[in-house]
Motif scaffolding. Sequence first.
Motif: not given
Lengths: 272, 272
Positions: A17, A132, A140-141, A251-254, A256-257, A260
């Motif tokens: 990263r 970030s 987060l989710g 990888d916040r989006a990953a 969070s996904a 969920d």
Amino acid sequence: MAAKLGILAGSGELPLRVIDACRAVERPLFVLALEGAANPDDFASVPHATIRLGAGAEGLRLLRENGVEELVMAGPVRRPTLASLRPDWRATKMFARIGLRALGDDGLLSAIIKEFELEGFRVVGVHDILESLLAPEGSLGAIAPDAQARADIARGFEVARALGEVDVGQAVVVQQGIVLGLEAAEGTDALIERAGRLQGEGPGGVLVKAAKPGQERRADLPTVGVATLEACARAGLRGVAVESGLALVIDRAAVSAAADSAGLFVVGIKAP
Amino acid sequence: MAAKLGILAGSGELPLRVIDACRAVERPLFVLALEGAANPDDFASVPHATIRLGAGAEGLRLLRENGVEELVMAGPVRRPTLASLRPDWRATKMFARIGLRALGDDGLLSAIIKEFELEGFRVVGVHDILESLLAPEGSLGAIAPDAQARADIARGFEVARALGEVDVGQAVVVQQGIVLGLEAAEGTDALIERAGRLQGEGPGGVLVKAAKPGQERRADLPTVGVATLEACARAGLRGVAVESGLALVIDRAAVSAAADSAGLFVVGIKAP
């Protein structure tokens, strides 16, 4: 253009990263891959060298020869015993000064950072390069911890801070007030797996990762990634709590996904 | 003749040692074997009943009907979740008063002891009945810890006390200043096995078992027996340290012989 960044690469995806972040701003870099921790294949496409942990003089020479001005440590490194470290004269000189036996992990890393600074390098944290990555406050989710989970999180932070006071561990698993497991040298994934097996009936356990009180923030901040979430899901835990602004989420989006889709929570709690 | 002794029996051989001690002085006894911890077959030859942990009212009735005046808790019991405990009205009443969620293990055991006292029983410690079990100061066998082992023992006690302050765990394994493992719910044998695998090169690790600061001494004192020594030997650890006068050594002669034959040390250190 920013000064050339030296990346002391441990295990996991954090070094990658940091490389991505340098590429995005066309910042020059040089990777020193630490033997036994980093996977050298990860760095085939960038300037790099592999070095064993005890080779202090060679490490400094490589950093200088490659024009490194600023340094960052990225990715965990399992602490070796002095016997397996086989320190060269430069590392021996440092250990003679700091007294290896008396140091916890954070104490040791702080001493190493000071050593690099004495040699003229600036040392920054991963979060200075990738702000970030710092965990935000709140969930987060989509899933938030319930009252039992919040009580377990509070107990987990209490225990993790007591451990941190003596410079050991960062991770704790708590279920319904019962401390199922504490991390030492085995790493978080092994802790998660073990604690999962020790769970009793009723609502499952939560993983808490906390920074140590007064922790050197340029070394080894608590880190959560998709792999952490997957390990928690496999073990039957209910979620993960970290300190906002003090832990790294890769990888916040990953993450969070993943949370969920597994029905887990990931929450950043403001440190007191 | 001494009053009839009620033995709340957990796992391991400690309940059997208490029974032996009663027999030696012809003291009458009654064993309440705790389901999931004690092995009921162990008590076939003495007056006993088996009871599940959450059955508070039935437990009190059995103790009263069998004329018990004094009580002792002997042998570890893994702490159940509230869900698996299925507390009856009497246990629920206690938990409502003390607030289960907020309690560590020692806090919970202290509350249970207080509850028995409110019901009119005297509660004593295993060491009140078997004073000879308390660990003496100094080496039990022929082998003494060297300088590295003594440094690791000191680090182990420092960490164990920090854990004890938040009422978690009793055991720590340290090798050359590195904390390899911390005990939570998995028990000491699992800790020893895991820490053994995590050892690095050079002199091996040491197991430290410490009482919690201010620990209720009538419940769950740190205990070392031949099985502990055997587990340490299998795992490649170098020895065991406990606090003199605060830990129990079951069968001192056998422990000392087992240590000598395996080349391990067992040492009692005066608590500061």
